[in-house]
Scaffold this active site. Structure first.
Site, PDB file in Angstrom:
ATOM      1  N   GLY A  23      96.809  23.925  89.691  1.00 49.86           N
ATOM      2  CA  GLY A  23      98.040  25.123  89.861  1.00 49.86           C
ATOM      3  C   GLY A  23      99.231  24.587  89.511  1.00 49.86           C
ATOM      4  N   ARG A  27     101.343  18.513  87.953  1.00 51.97           N
ATOM      5  CA  ARG A  27     100.061  17.789  87.722  1.00 51.97           C
ATOM      6  C   ARG A  27      99.469  17.953  86.269  1.00 51.97           C
ATOM      7  NH1 ARG A  27      96.355  20.375  91.844  1.00 51.97           N
ATOM      8  NH2 ARG A  27      97.634  19.523  93.517  1.00 51.97           N
ATOM      9  N   ARG A  46     107.732  29.874  81.263  1.00 56.08           N
ATOM     10  CA  ARG A  46     107.960  30.137  82.915  1.00 56.08           C
ATOM     11  C   ARG A  46     107.693  28.780  83.398  1.00 56.08           C
ATOM     12  NH1 ARG A  46     107.244  35.710  85.251  1.00 56.08           N
ATOM     13  NH2 ARG A  46     107.444  37.009  83.438  1.00 56.08           N
ATOM     14  N   ARG A  90      89.016  24.561  87.254  1.00 58.46           N
ATOM     15  CA  ARG A  90      90.278  24.336  88.275  1.00 58.46           C
ATOM     16  C   ARG A  90      90.203  23.007  89.000  1.00 58.46           C
ATOM     17  NH1 ARG A  90      93.714  25.339  92.115  1.00 58.46           N
ATOM     18  NH2 ARG A  90      92.911  25.656  94.395  1.00 58.46           N
ATOM     19  N   SER A  93      93.955  21.706  95.008  1.00 56.80           N
ATOM     20  CA  SER A  93      93.917  21.364  96.317  1.00 56.80           C
ATOM     21  C   SER A  93      93.520  22.509  97.514  1.00 56.80           C
ATOM     22  CB  SER A  93      95.478  20.937  96.956  1.00 56.80           C
ATOM     23  OG  SER A  93      96.421  22.124  96.526  1.00 56.80           O
ATOM     24  N   ASP A 206      94.895  18.949 103.196  1.00 59.22           N
ATOM     25  CA  ASP A 206      95.249  19.033 104.699  1.00 59.22           C
ATOM     26  C   ASP A 206      94.233  19.843 105.521  1.00 59.22           C
ATOM     27  OD1 ASP A 206      95.788  22.461 105.058  1.00 59.22           O
ATOM     28  OD2 ASP A 206      96.042  21.665 102.933  1.00 59.22           O
ATOM     29  N   ARG A 219     100.266  15.134  96.377  1.00 59.58           N
ATOM     30  CA  ARG A 219      99.444  16.085  95.520  1.00 59.58           C
ATOM     31  C   ARG A 219      99.663  16.217  94.167  1.00 59.58           C
ATOM     32  NH1 ARG A 219     101.039  18.957 100.210  1.00 59.58           N
ATOM     33  NH2 ARG A 219     102.775  19.930  99.061  1.00 59.58           N
TER      34      ARG A 219
END
Length: 236
Positions: A23, A27, A46, A90, A93, A206, A219
């Protein structure tokens, strides 16, 4: 539709057949910098960075997809339908719904429940059950076993709301759902409609029921086990 798209600067051939998608675009950059060689950046529109490079002699791309079903819906639709991508993995997290899962554990998402209305676009005479590609699931399990990483395989919940009520998550827990994230269901639906392959591999960030929590930096930089599993899934 002609390319580049409104969201992607890449030209035909710039993107590999297999794309790993976190996402967080940072990363994506971390993965490219850490694991790939001969890296070329193909997108920055973007701030959604995309890179193509080589891993163990195999060509692979990595690109961010943003947060939520509408965002991943756009990026993965374009990759499958405009850029001839065959497999999208994908790497994201997730919050733990299964209380046996803890920070850093891996979920391999065999299926994805959702409260989204994304499937309405297909005008189906019933409800669609979004699932991953079995071949990718099998290879991911084999890789996690070989690498000695703690993982679980099963259902995940793709929520349209980030701040879910804890009691609502308890209801999903009763159905054996392992974790909550925000994108897998749309990825799996786009793959099904395009007759392509998809898998979601998530790291627990989490635990809503215990209060365990990671930082944004953790993350971004420390969820490397799921990356290493995903890198074994590159198809030529």
């Amino acid at each position: 539709m002609s390319i580049p798209t409104p969201h992607n600067n890449a030209k035909k051939g710039d993107i590999a057949k297999t794309v790993l998608m976190p996402g967080d675009p940072l990363r994506a950059k971390f993965l490219a910098d850490t694991y790939l060689t001969d890296v070329v950046q193909y997108n920055a529109v973007r701030g959604m960075y995309g890179f193509t490079g080589t891993y163990n002699g195999k060509r692979v791309s990595v690109q961010g997809h943003g947060m939520g079903i509408p965002s991943i819906g756009i990026y993965t639709y374009e990759l499958y339908n405009f850029y001839d991508v065959e497999s999208i993995i994908r790497i994201g997290s997730a919050g733990a719904i299964d209380e046996s899962l803890h920070i850093g554990d891996i979920i391999i998402g065999m299926g994805a429940c959702t409260n989204s209305n994304y499937e309405s676009q297909y005008n189906l005479p019933g409800r669609f059950a979004p699932i991953a590609d079995f071949g990718l699931v099998k290879k991911a399990v084999e890789a996690a076993e070989e690498l000695g990483y703690k993982y679980k395989v099963g259902n995940i919940y793709s929520s349209d709301t980030f701040y879910d009520d804890a009691q609502a998550l308890k209801e999903w827990q009763k159905m054996g759902v392992l974790g909550v994230e925000m994108e897998a269901a749309a990825l799996y639906m786009n793959a099904a409609r395009a007759h392509k392959k998809a898998l979601t591999i998530c790291t627990i960030s989490d635990c809503p029921f215990t209060g365990e929590l990671t930082t944004a930096e953790e993350r971004q930089f420390k969820f490397t086990q799921m990356m290493e599993v995903a890198l074994t899934l590159i198809e030529e």
